[in-house]
Design a protein around this motif. Structure first.
Motif, PDB file in Angstrom:
ATOM      1  N   ASP A  95     -50.268  12.926 -31.623  1.00 44.38           N
ATOM      2  CA  ASP A  95     -49.452  13.721 -32.539  1.00 44.38           C
ATOM      3  C   ASP A  95     -48.000  13.240 -32.599  1.00 44.38           C
ATOM      4  OD1 ASP A  95     -51.771  15.091 -32.866  1.00 44.38           O
ATOM      5  OD2 ASP A  95     -51.111  16.928 -31.870  1.00 44.38           O
ATOM      6  N   PHE A  96     -47.442  12.895 -31.440  1.00 48.46           N
ATOM      7  CA  PHE A  96     -46.050  12.414 -31.461  1.00 48.46           C
ATOM      8  C   PHE A  96     -45.945  11.055 -32.153  1.00 48.46           C
ATOM      9  CE2 PHE A  96     -45.118  15.623 -28.077  1.00 48.46           C
ATOM     10  CZ  PHE A  96     -44.057  16.231 -28.720  1.00 48.46           C
ATOM     11  N   ILE A  97     -46.943  10.217 -31.983  1.00 49.96           N
ATOM     12  CA  ILE A  97     -46.919   8.916 -32.676  1.00 49.96           C
ATOM     13  C   ILE A  97     -47.030   9.131 -34.188  1.00 49.96           C
ATOM     14  CG2 ILE A  97     -48.149   6.740 -33.046  1.00 49.96           C
ATOM     15  CD1 ILE A  97     -48.949   6.842 -30.046  1.00 49.96           C
ATOM     16  N   VAL A  98     -47.931   9.995 -34.606  1.00 51.43           N
ATOM     17  CA  VAL A  98     -48.115  10.243 -36.042  1.00 51.43           C
ATOM     18  C   VAL A  98     -46.835  10.812 -36.660  1.00 51.43           C
ATOM     19  CG1 VAL A  98     -49.329  11.708 -37.714  1.00 51.43           C
ATOM     20  CG2 VAL A  98     -50.621  10.428 -35.991  1.00 51.43           C
ATOM     21  N   GLN A  99     -46.198  11.739 -35.978  1.00 51.80           N
ATOM     22  CA  GLN A  99     -44.915  12.286 -36.471  1.00 51.80           C
ATOM     23  C   GLN A  99     -43.863  11.185 -36.599  1.00 51.80           C
ATOM     24  OE1 GLN A  99     -43.371  15.598 -34.083  1.00 51.80           O
ATOM     25  NE2 GLN A  99     -45.395  16.532 -34.066  1.00 51.80           N
ATOM     26  N   GLY A 100     -43.792  10.353 -35.578  1.00 48.77           N
ATOM     27  CA  GLY A 100     -42.815   9.262 -35.597  1.00 48.77           C
ATOM     28  C   GLY A 100     -43.126   8.250 -36.685  1.00 48.77           C
ATOM     29  N   PHE A 101     -44.385   7.912 -36.828  1.00 45.70           N
ATOM     30  CA  PHE A 101     -44.771   6.936 -37.853  1.00 45.70           C
ATOM     31  C   PHE A 101     -44.516   7.480 -39.264  1.00 45.70           C
ATOM     32  CE2 PHE A 101     -47.953   3.870 -35.568  1.00 45.70           C
ATOM     33  CZ  PHE A 101     -46.910   3.407 -34.786  1.00 45.70           C
ATOM     34  N   ALA A 102     -44.696   8.773 -39.461  1.00 42.67           N
ATOM     35  CA  ALA A 102     -44.428   9.358 -40.780  1.00 42.67           C
ATOM     36  C   ALA A 102     -42.957   9.136 -41.147  1.00 42.67           C
ATOM     37  CB  ALA A 102     -44.772  10.846 -40.785  1.00 42.67           C
ATOM     38  N   ALA A 103     -42.074   9.345 -40.166  1.00 42.51           N
ATOM     39  CA  ALA A 103     -40.646   9.111 -40.409  1.00 42.51           C
ATOM     40  C   ALA A 103     -40.366   7.624 -40.609  1.00 42.51           C
ATOM     41  CB  ALA A 103     -39.826   9.655 -39.238  1.00 42.51           C
ATOM     42  N   LEU A 104     -40.959   6.827 -39.759  1.00 45.82           N
ATOM     43  CA  LEU A 104     -40.734   5.377 -39.828  1.00 45.82           C
ATOM     44  C   LEU A 104     -41.199   4.809 -41.167  1.00 45.82           C
ATOM     45  CD1 LEU A 104     -39.911   2.742 -38.430  1.00 45.82           C
ATOM     46  CD2 LEU A 104     -42.183   2.674 -37.369  1.00 45.82           C
ATOM     47  N   GLU A 105     -42.345   5.258 -41.628  1.00 43.42           N
ATOM     48  CA  GLU A 105     -42.873   4.794 -42.918  1.00 43.42           C
ATOM     49  C   GLU A 105     -41.852   5.042 -44.034  1.00 43.42           C
ATOM     50  OE1 GLU A 105     -45.693   3.129 -43.547  1.00 43.42           O
ATOM     51  OE2 GLU A 105     -45.571   3.219 -45.740  1.00 43.42           O
ATOM     52  N   ARG A 106     -41.244   6.216 -43.980  1.00 45.05           N
ATOM     53  CA  ARG A 106     -40.263   6.582 -44.995  1.00 45.05           C
ATOM     54  C   ARG A 106     -38.993   5.734 -44.879  1.00 45.05           C
ATOM     55  NH1 ARG A 106     -40.170  12.926 -46.795  1.00 45.05           N
ATOM     56  NH2 ARG A 106     -38.369  12.766 -48.164  1.00 45.05           N
ATOM     57  N   VAL A 107     -38.547   5.508 -43.652  1.00 43.21           N
ATOM     58  CA  VAL A 107     -37.364   4.672 -43.434  1.00 43.21           C
ATOM     59  C   VAL A 107     -37.610   3.249 -43.936  1.00 43.21           C
ATOM     60  CG1 VAL A 107     -35.947   3.578 -41.641  1.00 43.21           C
ATOM     61  CG2 VAL A 107     -36.488   6.016 -41.469  1.00 43.21           C
ATOM     62  N   LEU A 108     -38.776   2.716 -43.634  1.00 40.64           N
ATOM     63  CA  LEU A 108     -39.083   1.324 -43.985  1.00 40.64           C
ATOM     64  C   LEU A 108     -39.124   1.112 -45.497  1.00 40.64           C
ATOM     65  CD1 LEU A 108     -41.851   0.481 -41.350  1.00 40.64           C
ATOM     66  CD2 LEU A 108     -39.498  -0.376 -41.390  1.00 40.64           C
ATOM     67  N   GLN A 109     -39.430   2.172 -46.228  1.00 35.75           N
ATOM     68  CA  GLN A 109     -39.434   2.013 -47.685  1.00 35.75           C
ATOM     69  C   GLN A 109     -38.060   1.629 -48.227  1.00 35.75           C
ATOM     70  OE1 GLN A 109     -41.562   5.543 -48.993  1.00 35.75           O
ATOM     71  NE2 GLN A 109     -43.345   4.777 -47.869  1.00 35.75           N
ATOM     72  N   ASP A 110     -37.010   1.967 -47.481  1.00 33.77           N
ATOM     73  CA  ASP A 110     -35.664   1.566 -47.887  1.00 33.77           C
ATOM     74  C   ASP A 110     -35.214   0.237 -47.280  1.00 33.77           C
ATOM     75  OD1 ASP A 110     -35.288   3.856 -49.383  1.00 33.77           O
ATOM     76  OD2 ASP A 110     -34.413   4.974 -47.716  1.00 33.77           O
ATOM     77  N   THR A 111     -35.773  -0.121 -46.140  1.00 34.11           N
ATOM     78  CA  THR A 111     -35.204  -1.254 -45.397  1.00 34.11           C
ATOM     79  C   THR A 111     -36.069  -2.508 -45.398  1.00 34.11           C
ATOM     80  OG1 THR A 111     -36.273  -0.611 -43.300  1.00 34.11           O
ATOM     81  CG2 THR A 111     -34.086   0.335 -43.755  1.00 34.11           C
ATOM     82  N   ALA A 112     -37.366  -2.357 -45.582  1.00 30.43           N
ATOM     83  CA  ALA A 112     -38.287  -3.459 -45.296  1.00 30.43           C
ATOM     84  C   ALA A 112     -38.344  -4.501 -46.393  1.00 30.43           C
ATOM     85  CB  ALA A 112     -39.687  -2.915 -45.043  1.00 30.43           C
ATOM     86  N   GLY A 113     -38.556  -5.733 -45.954  1.00 31.68           N
ATOM     87  CA  GLY A 113     -39.024  -6.813 -46.804  1.00 31.68           C
ATOM     88  C   GLY A 113     -40.364  -7.220 -46.186  1.00 31.68           C
ATOM     89  N   ARG A 114     -40.455  -8.482 -45.782  1.00 33.05           N
ATOM     90  CA  ARG A 114     -41.651  -8.873 -45.034  1.00 33.05           C
ATOM     91  C   ARG A 114     -41.621  -8.285 -43.623  1.00 33.05           C
ATOM     92  NH1 ARG A 114     -41.884 -14.985 -44.688  1.00 33.05           N
ATOM     93  NH2 ARG A 114     -39.632 -14.652 -44.814  1.00 33.05           N
ATOM     94  N   CYS A 115     -40.393  -8.031 -43.135  1.00 35.56           N
ATOM     95  CA  CYS A 115     -40.218  -7.458 -41.795  1.00 35.56           C
ATOM     96  C   CYS A 115     -39.598  -6.057 -41.929  1.00 35.56           C
ATOM     97  CB  CYS A 115     -39.324  -8.365 -40.965  1.00 35.56           C
ATOM     98  SG  CYS A 115     -39.988 -10.042 -40.767  1.00 35.56           S
ATOM     99  N   CYS A 116     -39.308  -5.436 -40.801  1.00 33.71           N
ATOM    100  CA  CYS A 116     -38.777  -4.067 -40.846  1.00 33.71           C
ATOM    101  C   CYS A 116     -37.473  -3.964 -41.627  1.00 33.71           C
ATOM    102  CB  CYS A 116     -38.539  -3.549 -39.426  1.00 33.71           C
ATOM    103  SG  CYS A 116     -40.040  -3.089 -38.544  1.00 33.71           S
ATOM    104  N   VAL A 117     -36.593  -4.936 -41.417  1.00 30.35           N
ATOM    105  CA  VAL A 117     -35.334  -4.972 -42.164  1.00 30.35           C
ATOM    106  C   VAL A 117     -35.270  -6.334 -42.851  1.00 30.35           C
ATOM    107  CG1 VAL A 117     -32.816  -4.879 -42.013  1.00 30.35           C
ATOM    108  CG2 VAL A 117     -34.205  -3.389 -40.544  1.00 30.35           C
ATOM    109  N   GLY A 118     -35.514  -6.333 -44.121  1.00 27.91           N
ATOM    110  CA  GLY A 118     -35.501  -7.602 -44.865  1.00 27.91           C
ATOM    111  C   GLY A 118     -36.631  -8.522 -44.450  1.00 27.91           C
ATOM    112  N   ASP A 119     -36.361  -9.823 -44.560  1.00 30.49           N
ATOM    113  CA  ASP A 119     -37.435 -10.801 -44.371  1.00 30.49           C
ATOM    114  C   ASP A 119     -37.370 -11.534 -43.036  1.00 30.49           C
ATOM    115  OD1 ASP A 119     -38.551 -10.269 -46.871  1.00 30.49           O
ATOM    116  OD2 ASP A 119     -37.203 -11.689 -47.874  1.00 30.49           O
TER     117      ASP A 119
END
Lengths: 218, 218
Positions: free
Chosen positions: B134-158
């Motif tokens: 449950d804690f991983i799923v909660q964290g991943f839900a937030a992370l997924e949303r953050v990555l939509q703003d930051t990610a390229g091929r990698c977490c932050v850009g390429d």
């Protein structure tokens, strides 16, 4: 700031992670606006849809600055250090910087997450006090030992750093909320006491924030 | 290195935090020695007196380098980045650095500590799987949303950064140990898959370390 607008800190008076950032802002002399996010009222205002846009982790602090919104207190503090004049929040020397980050993470990853509201809620009312108490004591035992190698008047040498911004709010939680006896941790207690004399720590503490309820004001 | 000796990494093949540092060492092309600290055998070798001198937190990783011993994976990675040549593990741009640290801390403070061995032990056998899940799923839900703003091929850009070193081991834990369904997290899954193609991530993974038991080798 490019926009000319003041940075906006999303904060909660009792949040130890918000306090870390308030200290950094005070040390750097940065003027900012506060938006209070009450972590208990209304079932927790951090769960509101409009706050999830600010920080999908639904935690404070978050800082809107220079056109971006940064969450995670240590990321915020290091951003301020890299972009704003004033006293350095991390030392210049790489080894000392490593020590500062090591101590900061010992608290920010090794202690604080185990005693935050969401976790204690899941632990349940009956066990949460013992749970938080025990994890803090374990962490402080390690921290006490680490500080014997690194500390001067502050956590690392004699200058205030990010590590000190983590220490003071954690000791506050330990002693005020979870009744941790500080006798076995004389170095932590000594540094905490000295830091609390400093203006940047005083003005940022939970008892005197804009969102501090009247009955909890100092 | 001043001493001419290789750095020594205290590590455990299954430790996600050790894996973060192994990736950094591989990316930088740093040769090092490994000292295996088995977190389960003998009641946990991290509790031995001689290891408490290495890291009073009784956790891996710890890195002995340049005459000092650094614990906490992100402190180690940033020390390597500041002192060793090779690809930058954090971007030059301050805002991008803040994003990298924000994502790294989201995982390192917001997810990993809630599913480590000591915490799960305290949670108890019956509830630990649901707890971690449950804690991983909660964290991943937030992370997924953050990555939509930051990610390229990698977490932050390429470019590969410290954030990616946190992501891959956390996804490994999530999917292999706690049966987290990655369908709701397509961005995390996509980045994870791409990163696992890279040599530095492959050579550092749990299935091929010197201390990996024969039956868990790839």
């Amino acid at each position: 700031m490019a926009s000319g607008a003041k940075p906006v800190l999303y904060t909660y008076f009792r949040s130890s992670c918000s306090w870390r950032v308030r200290i950094a802002l005070a040390l750097k002399g940065i003027e900012y606006e506060q938006v209070a996010v009450h972590l208990v009222k209304d079932g927790g205002q951090q769960h509101a849809e409009e706050f999830k846009v600010v920080n999908p982790m639904r935690q404070v602090p978050a800082l809107h600055i220079d056109g971006i919104t940064i969450s995670q207190s240590l990321a915020i503090i290091q951003y301020l250090d890299e972009t704003r004049p004033g006293p350095q929040l991390l030392p210049q020397d790489s080894k000392k910087r490593a020590e500062v980050r090591m101590i900061s993470d010992l608290i920010a990853s090794g202690i604080q997450p185990l005693q935050n509201l969401a976790v204690l809620h899941r632990v349940g009312e009956e066990q949460q006090e013992a749970w938080a108490h025990d994890f803090i004591v374990q962490g402080f035992a390690a921290l006490e030992r680490v500080l014997q190698d690194t500390a001067g008047r502050c956590c690392v040498g004699d200058e205030v750093t990010m590590a000190d911004m983590c220490l003071v709010p954690q000791v506050f939680n330990a002693t005020r909320r979870f009744k941790v006896d500080m006798t076995p941790f004389p170095t932590i207690a000594r540094i905490n006491k000295a830091l609390l004399e400093l203006k940047a720590f005083k003005v940022s503490e939970p008892s005197c924030q804009p969102d501090t309820p009247a009955e909890q004001r100092a």
